[in-house]
Design an enzyme around this catalytic site. Sequence first.
Site, mmCIF file in Angstrom:
data_model
loop_
_atom_site.group_PDB
_atom_site.id
_atom_site.type_symbol
_atom_site.label_atom_id
_atom_site.label_comp_id
_atom_site.label_asym_id
_atom_site.label_seq_id
_atom_site.Cartn_x
_atom_site.Cartn_y
_atom_site.Cartn_z
ATOM 1 N N ASP A 67 67.930 54.610 -7.024
ATOM 2 C CA ASP A 67 69.098 55.632 -7.232
ATOM 3 C C ASP A 67 70.341 55.131 -7.654
ATOM 4 O O ASP A 67 70.537 54.124 -7.088
ATOM 5 C CB ASP A 67 69.097 56.806 -6.321
ATOM 6 C CG ASP A 67 67.921 57.388 -5.854
ATOM 7 O OD1 ASP A 67 67.064 57.506 -6.745
ATOM 8 O OD2 ASP A 67 68.011 58.031 -4.867
HETATM 9 N N1 URA Z 1 64.113 56.118 -1.823
HETATM 10 C C1 URA Z 1 65.294 56.825 -2.265
HETATM 11 O O1 URA Z 1 65.684 58.043 -1.773
HETATM 12 N N2 URA Z 1 66.134 56.355 -3.145
HETATM 13 C C2 URA Z 1 65.868 55.058 -3.624
HETATM 14 O O2 URA Z 1 66.975 54.657 -4.422
HETATM 15 C C3 URA Z 1 64.797 54.403 -3.493
HETATM 16 C C4 URA Z 1 64.041 55.009 -2.464
#
Ligand code: URA
Length: 210
Positions: A67
């Site tokens: 993310d």
């Molecule tokens: N899980 C998440 O919530 N976000 C990420 O970026 C990777 C794994």
Amino acid sequence: MQIDPKNDIIEVDGVQVSYNPDAKKIYILLNKLPGYLSACVDSRGVPTIMDLLPHTGERLFPVGRLDKDTEGLLIVTNDGDLAYKLTHPKHKIDKTYLAWVEGIPSESSLEKMRQGLELEDGMTAPADVEIVNFTDHISRRNTSGISTCLKIVIHEGKKRQIKRMCYAIGHKVLKLRRIQIGTINLGDLKPGKYRYLTQEEVESLKNISS
Ligand code: URA
């Protein structure tokens, strides 16, 4: 769909997609900064991981996106076979995260994460979860009070999985960092920096048995 790269021409909306099976394979380990998109194309002014990487002349892509606000280990490559192996759930490749969550999760809620939780897109597979430490204040989101750093190992890659797992037990994630995929650890690579994987590291990833 299977293609024959020597004879087939692939187009998207009339634009030919180039594919060169003989391209030199590139494997980069990046310590992604929060605020950067895991995207390889123009993102309307938002910084992307490409801003942190060298210009290789090859079409690179991230192995399993993080993310925008997540930091840490990202493998970036032009090797589609390895990317597939590392991301497809059937191969069950471990991904290790440090998640700083608001408050202190109870042992019983951690046990729920370990057993598998119901999310809106189905059950999560069992995960390894342990408390690393407690900390006073995580400043990034300007929250105060106690937070807990959890080390969580999963082998799936559902969208926002770690955040949703923590939320499901009632704890918001304040900061998230990936520290390991399979045999590759972030080590002491500084935030925002990258290095090329060694031949041995690439082989170790290819040889992980699922
Ligand atoms: N899980 C998440 O919530 N976000 C990420 O970026 C990777 C794994």
